[in-house]
Enzyme design. Structure first.
Site, PDB file in Angstrom:
ATOM      1  N   LYS A 158       0.849  -1.184   0.000  1.00  0.00           N
ATOM      2  CA  LYS A 158       0.000   0.000   0.000  1.00  0.00           C
ATOM      3  C   LYS A 158       0.889   1.239   0.000  1.00  0.00           C
ATOM      4  O   LYS A 158       1.913   1.287   0.702  1.00  0.00           O
ATOM      5  CB  LYS A 158      -0.887  -0.028   1.253  1.00  0.00           C
ATOM      6  CG  LYS A 158      -1.965   1.040   1.306  1.00  0.00           C
ATOM      7  CD  LYS A 158      -2.849   0.793   2.544  1.00  0.00           C
ATOM      8  CE  LYS A 158      -3.981   1.792   2.650  1.00  0.00           C
ATOM      9  NZ  LYS A 158      -4.868   1.477   3.807  1.00  0.00           N
ATOM     10  N   SER A 167      -9.624   1.397   2.877  1.00  0.00           N
ATOM     11  CA  SER A 167      -8.763   2.256   2.086  1.00  0.00           C
ATOM     12  C   SER A 167      -7.702   1.502   1.287  1.00  0.00           C
ATOM     13  O   SER A 167      -7.041   2.071   0.418  1.00  0.00           O
ATOM     14  CB  SER A 167      -8.072   3.274   2.992  1.00  0.00           C
ATOM     15  OG  SER A 167      -7.221   2.628   3.934  1.00  0.00           O
ATOM     16  N   SER A 187     -10.107  -1.178   6.800  1.00  0.00           N
ATOM     17  CA  SER A 187      -9.458  -0.861   5.525  1.00  0.00           C
ATOM     18  C   SER A 187      -8.711  -2.006   4.867  1.00  0.00           C
ATOM     19  O   SER A 187      -8.301  -1.894   3.708  1.00  0.00           O
ATOM     20  CB  SER A 187      -8.503   0.319   5.706  1.00  0.00           C
ATOM     21  OG  SER A 187      -9.230   1.507   5.912  1.00  0.00           O
TER      22      SER A 187
END
Length: 338
Positions: A80, A155, A179
């Site tokens: 990420k 996310s 997330s």
């Protein structure tokens, strides 16, 4: 011909260690997949073509020397885009950090590379990990591989989209309020939010430090265990890191699989799953509820006991009122400089 991208880490690692396939071949196939699919799915912000190929060649040379590093050796993994990689820009999905390049590796990055993993790029996300859709105004939305008209969740949406579409064999995401778990669910893969303090957050852009978690996304439970085995453990650089023994996750998941396959099913029946009364089913799409009930029926068919009456989880009405001030206050403090 064997489609490498359809393999899990468990199966691919066996081919790599037996030298039936080279790490460079795996990386080349992965990069080819990224170049083909990423323009549509927008799962990556930065793609590390050249460094990944260099690392793959080094991984192959180690195997030739008899220095196999474990199940992540030669496996392409993405991160990420708020997990720092030295010398690689880390945007956190924000325009503010478009040109930010960290001068050190996160603990996660260091541990993965020590285990032989090859980092192929950084994944798109909701800006500063502050949202659940991964609809990003600066880098574009990451799209769901099952239907590009739909969102991938957030996310860690780019991470889930990359793994689900076979552009990466696994990714490391973050989870403050769902997330990892939300995009894993929406994209049909596995995602784990580890216990707080189990995985170091050093070198990871925070959202709300007291409730932030770092964890893996992959295409099987075994792969999740292999990743957690590497990234878990105490880190003196992270004040929230907990100094406790890291179990042998791969041994545990393998032994539990053996117990499930036991014809008598004795051990499986000792395992019990509770279904909560509140919160999870307060607002739910009927089709999702139907699929969930089918899942519970399948568990029972495997000899796993589920609670005869649903579990009463008290205090769920207080969750939002507790979470909201912590999440907002810590995020405000973290981002006050901009």
């Amino acid at each position: 011909m064997l489609d490498i991208s359809n393999l899990t880490i468990k199966h691919l690692s066996k081919l790599i260690t037996s030298r039936e396939i080279s790490c460079l071949d795996v990386v080349n196939a992965t990069i080819e997949k990224i170049e083909k699919l990423n323009p549509k799915l927008n799962a990556f912000i930065t793609i590390l073509n050249e460094s990944a190929k260099r690392e793959a060649k080094h991984a192959d040379s180690l195997i030739k020397q008899g220095k196999y590093l474990g199940p992540l050796h030669g496996i392409p993994i993405s991160l990420k885009d708020l997990i720092y990689i030295k010398g690689v820009r880390s945007t956190s999905g924000s325009k503010i950090l478009t040109d930010f390049v960290p001068d050190y590796d996160s603990t996660i990055t260091r541990k993965l590379r020590t285990a032989g993993a090859i980092i192929v790029g950084t994944n798109n996300l909701h800006e500063f990990a502050s949202g659940i859709t991964s609809i990003n105004p600066h880098y574009g939305p990451s799209r769901n591989p099952w239907d590009i008209a739909r969102m991938s969740g957030g996310s860690s949406g780019g991470s889930a989209a990359a793994v689900s579409s076979r552009m990466s064999f696994a990714s490391i995401g973050t989870d403050t309020s769902g997330s990892i778990r939300v995009p894993a669910s929406l994209c049909g893969i596995f995602g784990l939010k580890p216990t707080y303090g189990r995985v170091s957050k050093h070198g990871v852009m925070p959202l709300a430090p007291s409730i932030d978690h770092v964890g893996p996304l992959a295409r099987s439970a075994w792969d999740i265990a292999a990743l957690l085995q590497v990234i878990a453990g105490y880190d003196k650089m992270d004040p929230s890191s907990v100094k406790v023994l890291v179990p042998d996750y791969l041994k545990e998941i393998s032994s539990s699989s053996d117990r499930r396959n036991d014809n008598h099913g004795n051990s499986s029946r000792k395992f019990k799953i509770g279904v909560p009364k509140q919160f999870f089913f307060d607002i739910i799409e009927p089709k999702v509820m139907e699929i969930f009930r089918e899942f519970v029926d399948r568990l029972q068919g495997c000899g796993i006991t589920t609670t005869a009456s649903n579990v009463d989880v008290e205090g769920t009405d207080k969750i939002f009122d507790t979470w909201r001030p912590i999440r907002l206050a810590e995020s405000a403090a973290t981002h006050s400089k901009w």
